[in-house]
Design an enzyme around this catalytic site. Sequence first.
Site, PDB file in Angstrom:
ATOM      1  N   GLY A  72       1.154  -4.465  -2.890  1.00  0.00           N
ATOM      2  CA  GLY A  72       2.105  -4.646  -1.797  1.00  0.00           C
ATOM      3  C   GLY A  72       1.695  -3.901  -0.528  1.00  0.00           C
ATOM      4  O   GLY A  72       1.837  -4.423   0.576  1.00  0.00           O
ATOM      5  N   GLN A 180      10.404  -5.947  -3.088  1.00  0.00           N
ATOM      6  CA  GLN A 180      11.540  -5.718  -3.989  1.00  0.00           C
ATOM      7  C   GLN A 180      12.294  -7.006  -4.331  1.00  0.00           C
ATOM      8  O   GLN A 180      12.867  -7.123  -5.409  1.00  0.00           O
ATOM      9  CB  GLN A 180      12.532  -4.717  -3.377  1.00  0.00           C
ATOM     10  CG  GLN A 180      12.014  -3.294  -3.317  1.00  0.00           C
ATOM     11  CD  GLN A 180      11.851  -2.655  -4.695  1.00  0.00           C
ATOM     12  OE1 GLN A 180      12.516  -3.023  -5.666  1.00  0.00           O
ATOM     13  NE2 GLN A 180      10.956  -1.693  -4.786  1.00  0.00           N
ATOM     14  N   ALA A 201       2.778  -7.360  -7.853  1.00  0.00           N
ATOM     15  CA  ALA A 201       3.025  -7.770  -9.244  1.00  0.00           C
ATOM     16  C   ALA A 201       3.737  -6.708 -10.084  1.00  0.00           C
ATOM     17  O   ALA A 201       4.539  -7.034 -10.953  1.00  0.00           O
ATOM     18  CB  ALA A 201       1.693  -8.137  -9.910  1.00  0.00           C
ATOM     19  N   HIS A 202       3.458  -5.417  -9.815  1.00  0.00           N
ATOM     20  CA  HIS A 202       3.993  -4.399 -10.729  1.00  0.00           C
ATOM     21  C   HIS A 202       5.498  -4.157 -10.567  1.00  0.00           C
ATOM     22  O   HIS A 202       6.100  -3.454 -11.372  1.00  0.00           O
ATOM     23  CB  HIS A 202       3.205  -3.085 -10.628  1.00  0.00           C
ATOM     24  CG  HIS A 202       3.500  -2.220  -9.443  1.00  0.00           C
ATOM     25  ND1 HIS A 202       4.402  -1.186  -9.491  1.00  0.00           N
ATOM     26  CD2 HIS A 202       3.006  -2.235  -8.181  1.00  0.00           C
ATOM     27  CE1 HIS A 202       4.432  -0.581  -8.294  1.00  0.00           C
ATOM     28  NE2 HIS A 202       3.597  -1.204  -7.488  1.00  0.00           N
ATOM     29  N   CYS A 326      11.469  17.418  -2.954  1.00  0.00           N
ATOM     30  CA  CYS A 326      11.291  18.831  -2.655  1.00  0.00           C
ATOM     31  C   CYS A 326       9.822  19.163  -2.854  1.00  0.00           C
ATOM     32  O   CYS A 326       9.345  19.263  -3.974  1.00  0.00           O
ATOM     33  CB  CYS A 326      12.158  19.665  -3.581  1.00  0.00           C
ATOM     34  SG  CYS A 326      12.110  21.398  -3.183  1.00  0.00           S
TER      35      CYS A 326
HETATM   36  C1  LIG Z   1       6.558  -0.811  -3.962  1.00  0.00           C
HETATM   37  C2  LIG Z   1       6.734  -1.309  -2.577  1.00  0.00           C
HETATM   38  C3  LIG Z   1       5.625  -1.520  -1.723  1.00  0.00           C
HETATM   39  C4  LIG Z   1       4.217  -1.141  -2.128  1.00  0.00           C
HETATM   40  O1  LIG Z   1       3.697  -1.948  -3.136  1.00  0.00           O
HETATM   41  P1  LIG Z   1       2.428  -1.419  -3.995  1.00  0.00           P
HETATM   42  O2  LIG Z   1       2.021  -2.596  -4.806  1.00  0.00           O
HETATM   43  O3  LIG Z   1       2.942  -0.291  -4.835  1.00  0.00           O
HETATM   44  O4  LIG Z   1       1.391  -1.004  -3.018  1.00  0.00           O
HETATM   45  C5  LIG Z   1       5.845  -2.032  -0.462  1.00  0.00           C
HETATM   46  N1  LIG Z   1       7.091  -2.334  -0.055  1.00  0.00           N
HETATM   47  C6  LIG Z   1       8.182  -2.163  -0.829  1.00  0.00           C
HETATM   48  C7  LIG Z   1       9.516  -2.555  -0.320  1.00  0.00           C
HETATM   49  C8  LIG Z   1       8.034  -1.634  -2.115  1.00  0.00           C
HETATM   50  O5  LIG Z   1       9.111  -1.448  -2.869  1.00  0.00           O
END
Ligand SMILES: *Cc1c(COP(=O)(O)O)cnc(C)c1O
Length: 381
Positions: A72, A180, A201-202, A326
């Site tokens: 992402g 998301q 994908a994750h 923190c």
């Molecule tokens: C997790 C996330 C990303 C980043 O995606 P990765 O595959 O972990 O690099 C970008 N934007 C949003 C809104 C996310 O929740």
Amino acid sequence: MMKKIYLDHSATTPLDKRVFEAMLPYLTEEFGNPSSLHGYGRSAKVALENARDKIAQMLNSKSNEIVFTAGGSEADNLAILGAAYSPQARGKHFITNRAEHHAVIHSFASLEKNGFEVTYVSCDQYGMVHPDDIAKAIRRDTALVSIMHANNEVGTINPIQEIGEIVRKNGALFHVDAVQAFGKIPIDVNQMNIDLLSMSAHKLYGPKGVGGLFVRSGVKLQPQILGGSQERGQRAGTENIAGVTGFGKAADLCRMEMTDESARLHSMQANLGKAICESISGTQLNGHPDLRLPGHLNVSFDGLMGDEILMMLDLKGIAVSTGSACTSGAVTISHVLKAMGFDDSRSRGAVRMTLGRSSEENDLPYIVDSIENCIEKMRSA
Ligand SMILES: *Cc1c(COP(=O)(O)O)cnc(C)c1O
């Protein structure tokens, strides 16, 4: 044995067994390089294009409008930097919102350092961006507007179609970070007037390190990874065939199960939120009450630190996340909760709980009891 409950599906999800099964051949016998002309290469190429078809089907796009990336963050970088440095760019002005993911915020910060101008529109107390604010900010030299579909910290869903209409009417490009939302709520890039859309994908029970960017036909981006002519020249590098096969399978499963699963998660999240607020005093729900991702809950506990709640719940086998971190004694407050106008105390006390496929209704009493127990201990200390 201690019960283990994972309530952090917005951070990442476990790999679905069915996805793993689909990937396995491409990690073993089917190891070909899709650029090779022999049989090994051709069968890898078939797998690559099958995965592309599945992602396109989820978005109502064409297959050749999907560019695979390593996640992402890379998709966000490619959309924003790629549009800024494209010879097609209409101007040097950009619009985004303060509650975006850091992959978007930091891409814009890099543009600002390099002579581009960025307007940051604010969001309301629910974390929602208002189409009117986009209409006011957009100019004749606005190259691109980037607004996330659903917020990762508070779960609020933005009015993407309305914003898309405004952007389209004004002739700028519209990028949506849908990392998301993809797989959880329906997305149609044509109906929503989207030109660029990021996925990962994750976040949907697929593998880590794989994602994609929808790039509308005719939109030319400046590639950010240079080399071979893979992905129609938009992203160099030998394709991650096992990864994209998993991504395609994960998307397919979401498409088939979305209606039932989102109903299940919506109701479980409503019950969990209600039970927490009823049994514990000094709680506030964060994010939009209705227009939110299924299974996404964010609650502030008055006078407490989210980080400490996280640690105590972790000892009870419950994994959550917080709106503040923190680091070496100093508390950094989430830019999202700040953008929503919360005071530091409400932000510090925020805890995010995100349900998913592994969550079960009959775990709710244990979760609520554990939280109640932690809060009581912390408040009496
Ligand atoms: C997790 C996330 C990303 C980043 O995606 P990765 O595959 O972990 O690099 C970008 N934007 C949003 C809104 C996310 O929740």
